[in-house]
Motif scaffolding. Structure first.
Motif, PDB file in Angstrom:
ATOM      1  N   LYS A   1      55.984 -79.124-105.173  1.00 43.30           N
ATOM      2  CA  LYS A   1      54.662 -78.942-105.763  1.00 43.30           C
ATOM      3  C   LYS A   1      54.899 -78.255-107.106  1.00 43.30           C
ATOM      4  O   LYS A   1      55.908 -77.581-107.297  1.00 43.30           O
ATOM      5  CB  LYS A   1      53.792 -78.060-104.882  1.00 43.30           C
ATOM      6  N   VAL A   2      53.952 -78.408-108.005  1.00 39.07           N
ATOM      7  CA  VAL A   2      54.107 -77.827-109.339  1.00 39.07           C
ATOM      8  C   VAL A   2      53.060 -76.746-109.554  1.00 39.07           C
ATOM      9  O   VAL A   2      51.886 -76.928-109.239  1.00 39.07           O
ATOM     10  CB  VAL A   2      53.957 -78.906-110.432  1.00 39.07           C
ATOM     11  N   ILE A   3      53.516 -75.641-110.099  1.00 40.75           N
ATOM     12  CA  ILE A   3      52.614 -74.578-110.532  1.00 40.75           C
ATOM     13  C   ILE A   3      52.592 -74.634-112.059  1.00 40.75           C
ATOM     14  O   ILE A   3      53.622 -74.447-112.711  1.00 40.75           O
ATOM     15  CB  ILE A   3      53.102 -73.194-110.053  1.00 40.75           C
ATOM     16  N   TRP A   4      51.429 -74.929-112.614  1.00 40.42           N
ATOM     17  CA  TRP A   4      51.264 -75.058-114.059  1.00 40.42           C
ATOM     18  C   TRP A   4      50.735 -73.770-114.653  1.00 40.42           C
ATOM     19  O   TRP A   4      49.874 -73.112-114.074  1.00 40.42           O
ATOM     20  CB  TRP A   4      50.267 -76.166-114.385  1.00 40.42           C
ATOM     21  N   THR A   5      51.230 -73.433-115.837  1.00 39.79           N
ATOM     22  CA  THR A   5      50.720 -72.282-116.584  1.00 39.79           C
ATOM     23  C   THR A   5      50.439 -72.720-118.013  1.00 39.79           C
ATOM     24  O   THR A   5      51.337 -73.183-118.714  1.00 39.79           O
ATOM     25  CB  THR A   5      51.755 -71.132-116.597  1.00 39.79           C
TER      26      THR A   5
END
Length: 159
Positions: A83-87
């Motif tokens: 899963k990707v955590i975007w900032t």
């Protein structure tokens, strides 16, 4: 969840360049990348809406312990679902991304400039006025080149 508008132009700390068409690109991750999160440092992704992003991949199947880290650095480095955590780290102007891309071209070791000379790519980037224009330049000369078309274009340039 806030996330970028795809496609993305990815520029890494060592001036590597990539095109990320969809989030599926990040759906898998090597265990070694999860064990050493510094791989995500200084990697910036630029979207068509003028936003700059960083990211980190995570996996429910990753166990963050000594054995896993040791194996990932030696001989067992499986690929896991991620899963990707975007900032969102800010915004950019077209001139900003043009300059960053030209820097990538200047530092290139015949990967970006495999099909066209650096001056040709940089000149085309200078003429771009939108994100879509920049994508066209990158696809034409770097990511999806038509070698025959580029050869004809090169032959027609003044010497």
């Amino acid at each position: 969840m806030t996330q970028p508008a795809f496609p993305l132009i990815c520029i890494t700390k060592d001036k590597g360049l990539d095109l990320v068409p969809t989030e599926i690109y990040f759906s898998k991750v090597a265990t070694s990348a999860l064990a050493d999160t510094s791989v995500y440092q200084d990697t910036f992704l630029f979207d068509k809406n003028g936003n700059v992003w960083t990211y980190q991949q995570v996996s429910d199947k990753f166990k963050n312990n000594f054995i896993t880290k040791f194996l990932a650095k030696t001989f067992y480095n499986p690929i896991l679902d991620a899963k990707v955590i975007w900032t969102n780290v800010g915004t950019y102007q077209i001139k900003d991304i043009q300059n960053k891309l030209k820097c990538c071209v200047d530092k290139d070791d015949d990967i970006i400039t495999q099909f066209a000379e650096a001056d040709v790519i940089k000149s085309s980037l200078d003429q771009a006025t939108t994100f879509a224009d920049i994508l066209k330049v990158l696809n034409k000369y770097v990511f999806d080149p038509n070698e025959q078309e580029l050869w004809e274009e090169q032959k027609s340039r003044p010497k």
